[in-house]
Scaffold this motif. Structure first.
Motif, PDB file in Angstrom:
ATOM      1  N   ASN A   1      13.828  -1.219   9.588  1.00 54.81           N
ATOM      2  CA  ASN A   1      13.725  -0.389   9.016  1.00 54.81           C
ATOM      3  C   ASN A   1      12.088  -0.244   8.239  1.00 54.81           C
ATOM      4  O   ASN A   1      11.855  -0.968   9.056  1.00 54.81           O
ATOM      5  CB  ASN A   1      14.758  -0.936   7.775  1.00 54.81           C
ATOM      6  N   LEU A   2      11.894   0.998   7.917  1.00 52.25           N
ATOM      7  CA  LEU A   2      10.611   0.853   7.032  1.00 52.25           C
ATOM      8  C   LEU A   2      10.536  -0.220   6.152  1.00 52.25           C
ATOM      9  O   LEU A   2      11.737  -0.110   5.184  1.00 52.25           O
ATOM     10  CB  LEU A   2      10.566   2.210   7.308  1.00 52.25           C
ATOM     11  N   PHE A   3       9.387   0.215   5.620  1.00 50.86           N
ATOM     12  CA  PHE A   3      10.087  -1.421   4.637  1.00 50.86           C
ATOM     13  C   PHE A   3       8.726   0.020   3.186  1.00 50.86           C
ATOM     14  O   PHE A   3       7.306   0.070   4.017  1.00 50.86           O
ATOM     15  CB  PHE A   3       9.443  -2.180   4.428  1.00 50.86           C
ATOM     16  N   PHE A   4       7.923  -0.251   1.536  1.00 54.57           N
ATOM     17  CA  PHE A   4       7.599  -0.049   1.006  1.00 54.57           C
ATOM     18  C   PHE A   4       6.811  -1.429   0.860  1.00 54.57           C
ATOM     19  O   PHE A   4       7.410  -2.118  -0.094  1.00 54.57           O
ATOM     20  CB  PHE A   4       8.003   0.841   0.450  1.00 54.57           C
ATOM     21  N   GLU A   5       5.099  -1.287   0.198  1.00 58.06           N
ATOM     22  CA  GLU A   5       4.372  -2.863   0.208  1.00 58.06           C
ATOM     23  C   GLU A   5       3.704  -2.224  -0.689  1.00 58.06           C
ATOM     24  O   GLU A   5       2.879  -1.771  -0.207  1.00 58.06           O
ATOM     25  CB  GLU A   5       4.659  -3.696   1.235  1.00 58.06           C
ATOM     26  N   ASN A   6       3.249  -2.498  -2.144  1.00 60.51           N
ATOM     27  CA  ASN A   6       2.357  -2.603  -2.322  1.00 60.51           C
ATOM     28  C   ASN A   6       1.353  -0.772  -2.225  1.00 60.51           C
ATOM     29  O   ASN A   6       0.647  -0.714  -2.218  1.00 60.51           O
ATOM     30  CB  ASN A   6       0.544  -2.695  -1.830  1.00 60.51           C
ATOM     31  N   GLY A   7       2.228  -0.229  -2.448  1.00 53.97           N
ATOM     32  CA  GLY A   7       2.386   1.700  -2.477  1.00 53.97           C
ATOM     33  C   GLY A   7       2.186   2.430  -1.245  1.00 53.97           C
ATOM     34  O   GLY A   7       1.494   3.119  -0.757  1.00 53.97           O
TER      35      GLY A   7
ATOM     36  N   ASN B   1      13.933  -7.371  11.104  1.00 55.36           N
ATOM     37  CA  ASN B   1      14.508  -6.375   9.917  1.00 55.36           C
ATOM     38  C   ASN B   1      14.349  -7.233   8.767  1.00 55.36           C
ATOM     39  O   ASN B   1      14.614  -8.611   9.490  1.00 55.36           O
ATOM     40  CB  ASN B   1      15.951  -6.156  10.073  1.00 55.36           C
ATOM     41  N   LEU B   2      14.390  -6.933   7.753  1.00 53.46           N
ATOM     42  CA  LEU B   2      14.238  -7.677   6.705  1.00 53.46           C
ATOM     43  C   LEU B   2      14.968  -7.120   5.051  1.00 53.46           C
ATOM     44  O   LEU B   2      15.180  -6.717   5.204  1.00 53.46           O
ATOM     45  CB  LEU B   2      12.839  -7.315   5.734  1.00 53.46           C
ATOM     46  N   SER B   3      15.707  -7.974   4.412  1.00 57.45           N
ATOM     47  CA  SER B   3      16.839  -7.826   3.566  1.00 57.45           C
ATOM     48  C   SER B   3      15.151  -8.612   2.278  1.00 57.45           C
ATOM     49  O   SER B   3      14.440  -9.186   2.461  1.00 57.45           O
ATOM     50  CB  SER B   3      17.746  -8.318   3.974  1.00 57.45           C
ATOM     51  N   LYS B   4      16.412  -8.571   1.475  1.00 62.02           N
ATOM     52  CA  LYS B   4      16.231 -10.033  -0.072  1.00 62.02           C
ATOM     53  C   LYS B   4      15.387 -11.181   0.131  1.00 62.02           C
ATOM     54  O   LYS B   4      13.835 -11.482   0.019  1.00 62.02           O
ATOM     55  CB  LYS B   4      16.178  -9.601  -1.069  1.00 62.02           C
ATOM     56  N   ASN B   5      16.363 -11.953   0.975  1.00 57.85           N
ATOM     57  CA  ASN B   5      16.146 -13.264   1.049  1.00 57.85           C
ATOM     58  C   ASN B   5      15.762 -13.254   2.512  1.00 57.85           C
ATOM     59  O   ASN B   5      15.938 -14.699   2.761  1.00 57.85           O
ATOM     60  CB  ASN B   5      16.960 -14.096   0.406  1.00 57.85           C
ATOM     61  N   TRP B   6      15.719 -12.812   3.197  1.00 57.19           N
ATOM     62  CA  TRP B   6      15.873 -13.203   5.042  1.00 57.19           C
ATOM     63  C   TRP B   6      14.551 -12.553   5.608  1.00 57.19           C
ATOM     64  O   TRP B   6      14.556 -10.874   5.524  1.00 57.19           O
ATOM     65  CB  TRP B   6      17.212 -13.458   5.450  1.00 57.19           C
TER      66      TRP B   6
END
Length: 539
Positions: free
Chosen positions: A467-473, A526-531
């Motif tokens: 998954n792509l992810f969005f961080e600090n804009g 891959n990332l989720s809220k907690n993992w």
């Protein structure tokens, strides 16, 4: 007002040209990208260098005999039998110097009278003189190698024999300097570690698209804008090393070294089975802070796990993955529940008669969907949950007839964006080229191709890795780097510019499989809220 179609001339040594070049010219006419107005046929073709050594020729013949390919890029076909070709044949007898060909004044006048926009060099030797200045957009020529590393040749040979990780390919506008013209397209493939013939075959098949893509781009934006875009292809510095076919003594050394490396590789592969595994950990801190704290998830008996994806649905947490069955020699999509950091037994969610992998999950409204890599079926298959997470039904099939890999969707600016690797030709590699599509409605499948497709043509950062992810804009895209070998490492790509007309990115971070002894690769994160979850490869 519609622009007049570009006018093209083609330079050849004989009417029988390699299949990859035949298909390239056919594609230009089939898509009506330009007019192929004339063909310059060399009346006295001559080798551009001295005769190759005996042992080099023996090696090449053995290589072609041992390492067969399904579609041979070098089988010759008659250029005159290309459908819809109506080009005038113009015989040319060049003035031949040691390694170069010059055109006489009378021939130059004939070519000027045709007012060509582009000359495509598929024959003759090193071109010198006024011929380089006649076409409006220059003489376009391939260099099947990375001219940032070396010039000369033989094409795709030294990369294999010297064990270089990548094999480059370049399209350039010729200048008076050897392999030092203006670069208008670059691409990199993973070097075949065993065979020069196989290595060259896939590179040449891929490169056939370089010229049609450039012509199509000119038709889209115009010549002036196209020239501005070429600046991205300019190299900081070229390498002045010019290689040539090895002599007999050098070939003995190269051959023995190559045989030794190949033998060791085959022994290692036969004695050590390919094993993928999944590692799970907390995502409480920085997302990439400490992969060494991840815990290995045991593989189910008789299979391995790869391509992990996470879902947190309310209080429920699930891990989906490809589960490859050794006995069936194919993958199915399985899932397990995460509870207090522990993993339940994996259960099959989706199985087909063909291989499935990369279970990309997303939610639209209240419904769960899964977009799966199913390249064996030559399509992308979208499944809908009947009873999440265990029961799924085929909902829609996209891109029928195309081999596509690792599809990844993200929503941005009110649009759905699909990142996916597309195999451009049956004889080319699936690792090299990333395409981008967008749609206003995710479920209709009305995907619009990005005008810069493929947006990446580089085995080091093309195939999606999660998954792509969005961080600090900023948007980040995990990508596979399979230059050294399949699933070598992951590059986190920072996206610089991204809209309907533009796309650019750069490498932000490299994740290597160094968090546990014996690992030699990783290709999905891959990332989720907690993992956080990642896979690994070893033998």
């Amino acid at each position: 007002m519609q622009r007049p179609r570009l006018k093209i001339g083609v330079l050849i040594d004989q009417f029988q040209i390699p299949s990859w070049a035949w298909e390239m010219l056919s594609l230009i006419l089939k898509k009506e990208l330009a007019e192929i107005d004339f063909i310059l046929i060399n009346q006295s073709p001559k080798s551009s260098g001295t005769k190759s050594s005996f042992l080099y020729r023996v090696f090449s013949k053995l290589d072609r005999t041992i390492f067969k390919v399904n579609q041979n890029a070098f089988v010759r076909k008659d250029i005159r039998k290309i459908p819809s070709l109506k080009a005038e044949i113009i015989p040319i007898k060049p003035v031949q110097k040691i390694y170069s060909d010059w055109f006489e004044k009378g021939d130059l006048e004939k070519i000027k009278a045709r007012n060509p926009d582009i000359l495509i060099r598929l024959g003759f030797r090193i071109l010198k003189g006024e011929i380089l200045k006649i076409p409006t957009l220059g003489v376009w020529s391939y260099h099947h190698g990375d001219n940032l590393v070396n010039k000369g040749g033989p094409p795709c040979f030294w990369e294999v024999l010297k064990g270089w990780e990548t094999t480059g390919s370049v399209l350039q506008i010729l200048s008076e300097k050897l392999d030092d013209g203006k670069v208008i397209y670059r691409s990199w493939s993973r070097t075949d570690p065993l065979s020069v013939h196989r290595n060259a075959n896939k590179v040449y098949w891929k490169s056939l698209y370089f010229i049609p893509r450039n012509i199509e781009r000119i038709n889209q934006v115009g010549i002036d804008q196209w020239k501005l875009e070429l600046e991205m292809w300019e190299a900081d510095s070229m390498n002045d090393i010019t290689l040539k076919p090895p002599g007999n003594l050098e070939m003995i050394g190269l051959g023995l070294s190559h045989i030794t490396k190949t033998f060791k590789r085959k022994v290692n592969e036969s004695l050590n089975k390919e094993v993928w595994q999944i590692w799970l950990g907390s995502n409480a801190n920085n997302i990439f802070s400490d992969l060494k704290s991840l815990k290995k998830i045991p593989n189910p008996k008789g299979s391995y796990l790869a391509d992990p994806f996470l879902v947190e649905e309310g209080d429920e947490k699930y891990l989906f993955a490809e589960q490859f069955d050794y006995s069936k020699r194919k993958g199915v999509i399985s899932f397990a529940q995460i509870s207090d950091g522990k993993i339940s037994e994996f259960r099959t969610a989706i199985e087909e008669t063909f291989h499935l992998s990369y279970p990309f999950l997303f939610q639209e409204g209240e419904e769960w969907f899964m977009l799966i890599e199913s390249s064996a079926s030559k399509s992308l298959r979208l499944y809908k949950a009947k009873e999440f997470p265990k029961k799924w039904k085929l909902y829609k099939t996209w891109f029928e007839g195309y081999e596509m890999y690792d599809p990844t969707i993200v929503k941005k600016d009110g649009l759905f964006w699909l990142f996916v690797n597309v195999k451009p030709h049956p004889g080319a590699s699936s690792f090299d080229e990333l395409s981008l599509f967008y749609s206003e409605d995710l479920l209709t499948g009305d995907w619009i191709s990005h005008p810069l497709n493929p947006i990446i043509s580089d085995v080091r950062s093309s195939r999606p890795a999660g998954n792509l992810f969005f961080e600090n804009g900023t948007w980040y895209r995990p990508a596979q780097d399979s230059a050294k070998h399949y699933g070598h490492q992951i590059r986190i790509q920072e996206i610089i510019k991204w809209d309907k007309d533009n796309f650019s990115e750069k490498t932000f971070k490299i994740i290597s499989a160094n968090w546990n002894r014996g690992l030699i690769g990783t290709h999905t994160i891959n990332l989720s809220k907690n993992w956080i979850v990642v896979d690994s490869f070893q033998r």
